[in-house]
Design a protein around this motif. Structure first.
Motif, PDB file in Angstrom:
ATOM      1  N   VAL A  31     -94.808  67.847  12.989  1.00 58.04           N
ATOM      2  CA  VAL A  31     -94.451  69.096  12.305  1.00 58.04           C
ATOM      3  C   VAL A  31     -93.763  70.063  13.268  1.00 58.04           C
ATOM      4  CG1 VAL A  31     -95.413  71.156  11.205  1.00 58.04           C
ATOM      5  CG2 VAL A  31     -96.176  68.898  10.490  1.00 58.04           C
ATOM      6  N   LEU A  32     -94.337  70.235  14.453  1.00 59.63           N
ATOM      7  CA  LEU A  32     -93.809  71.241  15.376  1.00 59.63           C
ATOM      8  C   LEU A  32     -92.520  70.821  16.074  1.00 59.63           C
ATOM      9  CD1 LEU A  32     -97.112  72.573  16.962  1.00 59.63           C
ATOM     10  CD2 LEU A  32     -95.693  73.649  15.222  1.00 59.63           C
ATOM     11  N   TYR A  33     -92.344  69.519  16.314  1.00 58.14           N
ATOM     12  CA  TYR A  33     -91.138  69.063  17.000  1.00 58.14           C
ATOM     13  C   TYR A  33     -90.056  68.558  16.060  1.00 58.14           C
ATOM     14  CZ  TYR A  33     -93.467  69.204  21.541  1.00 58.14           C
ATOM     15  OH  TYR A  33     -94.110  69.605  22.675  1.00 58.14           O
ATOM     16  N   CYS A  34     -90.398  68.309  14.812  1.00 58.50           N
ATOM     17  CA  CYS A  34     -89.416  67.699  13.914  1.00 58.50           C
ATOM     18  C   CYS A  34     -89.170  68.526  12.651  1.00 58.50           C
ATOM     19  CB  CYS A  34     -89.877  66.292  13.550  1.00 58.50           C
ATOM     20  SG  CYS A  34     -88.695  65.390  12.561  1.00 58.50           S
ATOM     21  N   VAL A  35     -90.192  68.740  11.879  1.00 57.65           N
ATOM     22  CA  VAL A  35     -90.014  69.353  10.556  1.00 57.65           C
ATOM     23  C   VAL A  35     -89.507  70.784  10.674  1.00 57.65           C
ATOM     24  CG1 VAL A  35     -91.201  70.034   8.450  1.00 57.65           C
ATOM     25  CG2 VAL A  35     -91.738  67.852   9.512  1.00 57.65           C
ATOM     26  N   ILE A  36     -90.163  71.589  11.465  1.00 59.61           N
ATOM     27  CA  ILE A  36     -89.774  73.001  11.574  1.00 59.61           C
ATOM     28  C   ILE A  36     -88.395  73.173  12.221  1.00 59.61           C
ATOM     29  CG2 ILE A  36     -90.382  75.226  12.619  1.00 59.61           C
ATOM     30  CD1 ILE A  36     -93.321  74.469  12.135  1.00 59.61           C
ATOM     31  N   PRO A  37     -88.119  72.530  13.372  1.00 63.00           N
ATOM     32  CA  PRO A  37     -86.783  72.713  13.957  1.00 63.00           C
ATOM     33  C   PRO A  37     -85.649  72.177  13.083  1.00 63.00           C
ATOM     34  CG  PRO A  37     -88.277  71.848  15.597  1.00 63.00           C
ATOM     35  CD  PRO A  37     -88.997  71.801  14.296  1.00 63.00           C
ATOM     36  N   LEU A  38     -85.853  71.029  12.434  1.00 66.97           N
ATOM     37  CA  LEU A  38     -84.789  70.498  11.588  1.00 66.97           C
ATOM     38  C   LEU A  38     -84.589  71.341  10.334  1.00 66.97           C
ATOM     39  CD1 LEU A  38     -85.149  66.632  11.820  1.00 66.97           C
ATOM     40  CD2 LEU A  38     -83.416  68.096  12.840  1.00 66.97           C
ATOM     41  N   SER A  39     -85.658  71.892   9.792  1.00 71.74           N
ATOM     42  CA  SER A  39     -85.476  72.741   8.616  1.00 71.74           C
ATOM     43  C   SER A  39     -84.712  74.011   8.980  1.00 71.74           C
ATOM     44  CB  SER A  39     -86.822  73.085   7.988  1.00 71.74           C
ATOM     45  OG  SER A  39     -87.614  73.820   8.893  1.00 71.74           O
ATOM     46  N   ILE A  40     -84.995  74.579  10.136  1.00 70.67           N
ATOM     47  CA  ILE A  40     -84.237  75.751  10.592  1.00 70.67           C
ATOM     48  C   ILE A  40     -82.774  75.384  10.831  1.00 70.67           C
ATOM     49  CG2 ILE A  40     -83.958  77.401  12.491  1.00 70.67           C
ATOM     50  CD1 ILE A  40     -87.037  77.340  12.755  1.00 70.67           C
ATOM     51  N   LEU A  41     -82.554  74.247  11.473  1.00 70.85           N
ATOM     52  CA  LEU A  41     -81.185  73.802  11.763  1.00 70.85           C
ATOM     53  C   LEU A  41     -80.393  73.579  10.483  1.00 70.85           C
ATOM     54  CD1 LEU A  41     -79.147  72.815  13.945  1.00 70.85           C
ATOM     55  CD2 LEU A  41     -80.029  70.529  13.494  1.00 70.85           C
ATOM     56  N   PHE A  42     -80.985  72.886   9.510  1.00 71.03           N
ATOM     57  CA  PHE A  42     -80.270  72.633   8.263  1.00 71.03           C
ATOM     58  C   PHE A  42     -80.053  73.916   7.468  1.00 71.03           C
ATOM     59  CE2 PHE A  42     -81.617  68.050   8.535  1.00 71.03           C
ATOM     60  CZ  PHE A  42     -80.333  67.592   8.766  1.00 71.03           C
ATOM     61  N   TYR A  43     -80.978  74.848   7.547  1.00 71.87           N
ATOM     62  CA  TYR A  43     -80.783  76.127   6.869  1.00 71.87           C
ATOM     63  C   TYR A  43     -79.609  76.895   7.485  1.00 71.87           C
ATOM     64  CZ  TYR A  43     -81.523  80.805   5.114  1.00 71.87           C
ATOM     65  OH  TYR A  43     -81.336  82.026   4.541  1.00 71.87           O
ATOM     66  N   LEU A  44     -79.566  76.935   8.799  1.00 67.84           N
ATOM     67  CA  LEU A  44     -78.496  77.679   9.469  1.00 67.84           C
ATOM     68  C   LEU A  44     -77.135  77.030   9.284  1.00 67.84           C
ATOM     69  CD1 LEU A  44     -80.252  78.701  12.791  1.00 67.84           C
ATOM     70  CD2 LEU A  44     -79.762  80.140  10.820  1.00 67.84           C
ATOM     71  N   THR A  45     -77.083  75.725   9.350  1.00 73.53           N
ATOM     72  CA  THR A  45     -75.788  75.055   9.210  1.00 73.53           C
ATOM     73  C   THR A  45     -75.343  74.958   7.760  1.00 73.53           C
ATOM     74  OG1 THR A  45     -76.849  72.888   9.194  1.00 73.53           O
ATOM     75  CG2 THR A  45     -76.059  73.720  11.309  1.00 73.53           C
ATOM     76  N   GLY A  46     -76.248  75.171   6.817  1.00 70.02           N
ATOM     77  CA  GLY A  46     -75.882  75.110   5.411  1.00 70.02           C
ATOM     78  C   GLY A  46     -75.404  76.427   4.848  1.00 70.02           C
ATOM     79  N   SER A  47     -75.352  77.475   5.666  1.00 72.61           N
ATOM     80  CA  SER A  47     -74.959  78.790   5.143  1.00 72.61           C
ATOM     81  C   SER A  47     -73.506  78.796   4.673  1.00 72.61           C
ATOM     82  CB  SER A  47     -75.187  79.870   6.192  1.00 72.61           C
ATOM     83  OG  SER A  47     -74.404  79.634   7.335  1.00 72.61           O
ATOM     84  N   ARG A  48     -72.629  78.116   5.390  1.00 72.42           N
ATOM     85  CA  ARG A  48     -71.228  78.050   4.954  1.00 72.42           C
ATOM     86  C   ARG A  48     -71.115  77.314   3.623  1.00 72.42           C
ATOM     87  NH1 ARG A  48     -68.363  75.510   9.787  1.00 72.42           N
ATOM     88  NH2 ARG A  48     -69.788  76.404  11.267  1.00 72.42           N
ATOM     89  N   ARG A  49     -71.882  76.242   3.494  1.00 68.03           N
ATOM     90  CA  ARG A  49     -71.863  75.459   2.268  1.00 68.03           C
ATOM     91  C   ARG A  49     -72.353  76.293   1.087  1.00 68.03           C
ATOM     92  NH1 ARG A  49     -75.805  71.231   2.951  1.00 68.03           N
ATOM     93  NH2 ARG A  49     -74.944  71.397   5.019  1.00 68.03           N
ATOM     94  N   ARG A  50     -73.425  77.062   1.292  1.00 61.24           N
ATOM     95  CA  ARG A  50     -73.940  77.918   0.223  1.00 61.24           C
ATOM     96  C   ARG A  50     -72.941  79.007  -0.139  1.00 61.24           C
ATOM     97  NH1 ARG A  50     -78.478  77.370   3.371  1.00 61.24           N
ATOM     98  NH2 ARG A  50     -78.192  79.420   4.296  1.00 61.24           N
TER      99      ARG A  50
END
Length: 77
Positions: A31-50
């Motif tokens: 959770v701490l090394y994978c789920v949380i960092p990847l969810s933040i990364l995908f949220y930030l990189t998806g802003s242009r798409r949104r």
């Protein structure tokens, strides 16, 4: 490319979690090394798409409104 990197990161962290001495430590590692960092990364990189999606929806709505206005103008005359 980013998806391939994310899958590789999930694999690496999954193997790290498997080597933990307890199940709780393994879950916390995942959770701490994978789920949380990847969810933040995908949220930030998806802003242009949104933003692009919202612009497309606004454009379609504007076209539909303009089309409806044109139909009412021709029906009135």
């Amino acid at each position: 490319m980013m998806l391939m990197t994310a899958v590789a990161w999930i694999y690496v962290v999954g193997l790290m979690a498997l080597t933990e001495p307890s199940i709780v430590a393994g879950v916390m590692t995942f959770v701490l090394y994978c789920v949380i960092p990847l969810s933040i990364l995908f949220y930030l990189t998806g802003s242009r798409r949104r933003k692009r999606k919202a612009e497309r929806i606004a454009e379609v709505n504007a076209r539909a409104l303009a089309s409806a206005d044109d139909k009412t103008k021709t029906a009135d005359t």
